[in-house]
Motif scaffolding. Structure first.
Motif, PDB file in Angstrom:
ATOM      1  N   TRP A 193       0.825  -1.190   0.000  1.00  0.00           N
ATOM      2  CA  TRP A 193       0.000   0.000   0.000  1.00  0.00           C
ATOM      3  C   TRP A 193       0.868   1.252   0.000  1.00  0.00           C
ATOM      4  CZ3 TRP A 193      -0.803  -4.359   2.740  1.00  0.00           C
ATOM      5  CH2 TRP A 193      -2.062  -4.966   2.715  1.00  0.00           C
ATOM      6  N   PHE A 194       0.354   2.312  -0.637  1.00  0.00           N
ATOM      7  CA  PHE A 194       0.858   3.666  -0.441  1.00  0.00           C
ATOM      8  C   PHE A 194      -0.267   4.430   0.237  1.00  0.00           C
ATOM      9  CE2 PHE A 194       3.416   2.453  -4.245  1.00  0.00           C
ATOM     10  CZ  PHE A 194       4.670   2.558  -3.653  1.00  0.00           C
ATOM     11  N   GLY A 195      -0.147   4.607   1.547  1.00  0.00           N
ATOM     12  CA  GLY A 195      -1.259   5.170   2.307  1.00  0.00           C
ATOM     13  C   GLY A 195      -2.423   4.201   2.277  1.00  0.00           C
ATOM     14  N   GLU A 196      -3.575   4.672   1.838  1.00  0.00           N
ATOM     15  CA  GLU A 196      -4.762   3.817   1.751  1.00  0.00           C
ATOM     16  C   GLU A 196      -4.877   3.107   0.405  1.00  0.00           C
ATOM     17  OE1 GLU A 196      -6.877   3.272   4.286  1.00  0.00           O
ATOM     18  OE2 GLU A 196      -5.511   4.494   5.502  1.00  0.00           O
ATOM     19  N   HIS A 197      -4.001   3.458  -0.514  1.00  0.00           N
ATOM     20  CA  HIS A 197      -4.093   2.902  -1.868  1.00  0.00           C
ATOM     21  C   HIS A 197      -3.324   1.593  -1.968  1.00  0.00           C
ATOM     22  CE1 HIS A 197      -4.452   2.612  -6.159  1.00  0.00           C
ATOM     23  NE2 HIS A 197      -3.163   2.801  -6.374  1.00  0.00           N
ATOM     24  N   LYS A 198      -4.034   0.517  -2.249  1.00  0.00           N
ATOM     25  CA  LYS A 198      -3.406  -0.792  -2.383  1.00  0.00           C
ATOM     26  C   LYS A 198      -2.894  -0.962  -3.808  1.00  0.00           C
ATOM     27  CE  LYS A 198      -4.106  -5.677  -1.211  1.00  0.00           C
ATOM     28  NZ  LYS A 198      -5.097  -6.695  -0.763  1.00  0.00           N
ATOM     29  N   VAL A 199      -1.591  -1.269  -3.938  1.00  0.00           N
ATOM     30  CA  VAL A 199      -0.981  -1.349  -5.260  1.00  0.00           C
ATOM     31  C   VAL A 199      -0.599  -2.775  -5.654  1.00  0.00           C
ATOM     32  CG1 VAL A 199      -0.163   1.034  -5.246  1.00  0.00           C
ATOM     33  CG2 VAL A 199       1.281  -0.768  -4.272  1.00  0.00           C
ATOM     34  N   LEU A 200      -0.473  -3.670  -4.685  1.00  0.00           N
ATOM     35  CA  LEU A 200      -0.163  -5.068  -4.960  1.00  0.00           C
ATOM     36  C   LEU A 200      -1.052  -5.962  -4.114  1.00  0.00           C
ATOM     37  CD1 LEU A 200       3.756  -5.332  -5.081  1.00  0.00           C
ATOM     38  CD2 LEU A 200       2.186  -5.678  -6.999  1.00  0.00           C
TER      39      LEU A 200
END
Length: 277
Positions: free
Chosen positions: A32-39
């Motif tokens: 995650w980058f902050g609340e954003h899940k990227v993987l």
């Protein structure tokens, strides 16, 4: 084996000739980058002394995953992850290994060549040791410079220019200088993030030749958008994809020949055949 014994072993190995057969395994890695899940729950075994290519469209998490493999992800404010990453069954996040130990064992070559422009060619190679706070007691600096430049396929081009600033070299030479710098600490694994994307075809060929030679001694994981390059240099491939509004994940992985000739998932076929991406 205790954590301290593991670290001592790493320090000894960093001085010895490579060819250690170190593999890298990621299990259920999410990021995650902050609340954003990227993987999302990426599991991948990167076999020892092989080249594993990470392929897929832009924005599907390949470079993020690569940075997780040597603990660079945690340098980003607000970045978090779950799951495990292990080098020869040693968890790089939860064992007694220090970050400096991890990055000495798992080196990184970036997309854009980044030698220290004011340092000489020789100083650039040796700077890898200084940055990792590692001292080589068994190798004369001049011998180490030559050995690393030879392994990076650059020695014959710069042996009369070792005092020349690194920034004066061509783009392809600078990238190979960065590879030599990474090799100075004798990593067991080398991560490469699109190392040829800014290079001309001749320089790209030389980098690929270097990769082919290095894999006999170092495990390599490379991110590339060039499908022909992935076919040429890798023995194993993982196809990443991020559906709309969803995190990246691995759709398919396996031997490179199979991924390109007979993939199981039609999305893999569409991507490697150039129908999207």
């Amino acid at each position: 084996m205790t954590s301290s014994e593991t670290i001592d072993l790493v320090e000894d190995r960093a001085l010895d000739p490579v060819g250690l057969g170190s593999g890298l395994t990621a299990r259920q890695v999410s990021a995650w980058f902050g609340e954003h899940k990227v993987l999302d729950r990426v599991t991948l075994a990167m076999p020892p002394n092989q080249v594993t290519a990470l392929i897929g469209p832009s924005g599907c998490g390949k470079s993020t995953f690569l940075r997780i493999l040597n603990r660079m992800h945690e340098l980003v404010p607000g970045a978090t992850l779950s799951g495990t990453v292990a080098i020869n069954d040693i968890d790089i996040y939860r064992s007694g290994l220090l970050v400096t130990d991890v990055r000495r064992r798992i080196g990184m070559v970036f997309q854009k060549p980044n030698p220290f422009p004011a340092m000489s060619v020789a100083e650039n190679v040796l700077s890898g040791l200084k940055l990792s706070r590692h001292r080589s007691r068994r190798h004369d600096p001049a011998d180490l410079v030559e050995r690393c430049l030879r392994r990076a396929g650059l020695w014959n081009e710069v042996k009369q220019r070792l005092g020349t600033p690194g920034g004066a070299l061509s783009g392809g030479q600078q990238q190979r200088l960065c590879i030599a710098r990474a090799l100075a600490v004798q990593p067991e694994i080398l991560l490469m993030d699109e190392p040829c994307s800014a290079l001309d075809p001749t320089s790209t060929r030389r980098i690929e030749e270097t990769i082919a030679e290095l894999r006999e001694q170092v495990t390599i994981v490379i991110v590339t958008h060039n499908m022909q390059q992935a076919q040429r240099v890798s023995q194993y491939c993982a196809f990443f994809l991020a559906e709309e509004n969803a995190p990246g994940r691995i759709v398919e992985q396996g031997p490179t020949d199979k991924i390109f000739s007979a993939p199981d998932d039609p999305r893999t076929f569409d991507y490697v055949s150039g129908q999207f991406g």
